[in-house]
Design a protein around this motif. Structure first.
Motif, PDB file in Angstrom:
ATOM      1  N   LYS A  13    -107.529  27.826   2.919  1.00  0.00           N
ATOM      2  CA  LYS A  13    -106.504  27.409   3.888  1.00  0.00           C
ATOM      3  C   LYS A  13    -107.118  27.033   5.230  1.00  0.00           C
ATOM      4  O   LYS A  13    -106.683  26.091   5.872  1.00  0.00           O
ATOM      5  CB  LYS A  13    -105.473  28.517   4.082  1.00  0.00           C
ATOM      6  CG  LYS A  13    -104.498  28.648   2.957  1.00  0.00           C
ATOM      7  CD  LYS A  13    -103.449  29.677   3.292  1.00  0.00           C
ATOM      8  CE  LYS A  13    -102.443  29.774   2.162  1.00  0.00           C
ATOM      9  NZ  LYS A  13    -101.381  30.724   2.455  1.00  0.00           N
ATOM     10  N   GLU A  14    -108.142  27.781   5.660  1.00  0.00           N
ATOM     11  CA  GLU A  14    -108.781  27.477   6.940  1.00  0.00           C
ATOM     12  C   GLU A  14    -109.460  26.117   6.900  1.00  0.00           C
ATOM     13  O   GLU A  14    -109.360  25.334   7.844  1.00  0.00           O
ATOM     14  CB  GLU A  14    -109.811  28.552   7.283  1.00  0.00           C
ATOM     15  CG  GLU A  14    -110.500  28.323   8.602  1.00  0.00           C
ATOM     16  CD  GLU A  14    -111.563  29.359   8.897  1.00  0.00           C
ATOM     17  OE1 GLU A  14    -112.455  29.047   9.687  1.00  0.00           O
ATOM     18  OE2 GLU A  14    -111.505  30.460   8.328  1.00  0.00           O
ATOM     19  N   TYR A  17    -106.751  23.424   6.820  1.00  0.00           N
ATOM     20  CA  TYR A  17    -106.127  23.295   8.137  1.00  0.00           C
ATOM     21  C   TYR A  17    -107.013  22.473   9.072  1.00  0.00           C
ATOM     22  O   TYR A  17    -106.526  21.573   9.763  1.00  0.00           O
ATOM     23  CB  TYR A  17    -105.871  24.685   8.727  1.00  0.00           C
ATOM     24  CG  TYR A  17    -105.389  24.645  10.151  1.00  0.00           C
ATOM     25  CD1 TYR A  17    -104.074  24.300  10.448  1.00  0.00           C
ATOM     26  CD2 TYR A  17    -106.247  24.942  11.198  1.00  0.00           C
ATOM     27  CE1 TYR A  17    -103.624  24.244  11.751  1.00  0.00           C
ATOM     28  CE2 TYR A  17    -105.804  24.893  12.511  1.00  0.00           C
ATOM     29  CZ  TYR A  17    -104.497  24.548  12.779  1.00  0.00           C
ATOM     30  OH  TYR A  17    -104.066  24.479  14.070  1.00  0.00           O
ATOM     31  N   THR A  20    -107.042  18.809   7.921  1.00  0.00           N
ATOM     32  CA  THR A  20    -105.752  18.173   8.185  1.00  0.00           C
ATOM     33  C   THR A  20    -105.579  17.867   9.674  1.00  0.00           C
ATOM     34  O   THR A  20    -105.146  16.772  10.041  1.00  0.00           O
ATOM     35  CB  THR A  20    -104.600  19.083   7.710  1.00  0.00           C
ATOM     36  OG1 THR A  20    -104.778  19.361   6.318  1.00  0.00           O
ATOM     37  CG2 THR A  20    -103.255  18.424   7.929  1.00  0.00           C
ATOM     38  N   LEU A  21    -105.933  18.833  10.522  1.00  0.00           N
ATOM     39  CA  LEU A  21    -105.804  18.611  11.957  1.00  0.00           C
ATOM     40  C   LEU A  21    -106.706  17.478  12.425  1.00  0.00           C
ATOM     41  O   LEU A  21    -106.281  16.618  13.191  1.00  0.00           O
ATOM     42  CB  LEU A  21    -106.130  19.897  12.720  1.00  0.00           C
ATOM     43  CG  LEU A  21    -105.990  19.823  14.234  1.00  0.00           C
ATOM     44  CD1 LEU A  21    -104.550  19.473  14.627  1.00  0.00           C
ATOM     45  CD2 LEU A  21    -106.408  21.136  14.860  1.00  0.00           C
TER      46      LEU A  21
END
Length: 75
Positions: A13-14, A17, A20-21
């Motif tokens: 997930k990290e 994230y 994606t950012l």
């Protein structure tokens, strides 16, 4: 200790994230840049797009430096 790298041990997930950012920042920079370059009187959007793109590059650099720091092995 397993043979895998610490980067592989980080939660998925990290990583998702961060990716994606970064991609959203780059896409926003491109869109703002195109609108600012094409639309008359909206040159400030081009400047904002450039600033957002530089911010995305800084974010990527910080993220890579942090992940590189976690990869160092203790001797």
């Amino acid at each position: 200790m397993s043979g895998s790298s610490p980067a592989a041990d980080r939660p998925v997930k990290e990583v998702l994230y961060a990716m994606t950012l970064f991609l959203l920042l780059v896409i926003a920079a491109v869109v703002l840049g195109i609108i600012g370059a094409v639309a008359k009187g909206l040159f400030f959007l081009l400047i904002i797009g450039i600033v957002v793109f530089v911010a995305a590059l800084v974010y990527l650099g910080v993220h890579l430096r942090r992940s590189r720091r976690h990869r160092r092995t203790l001797r």
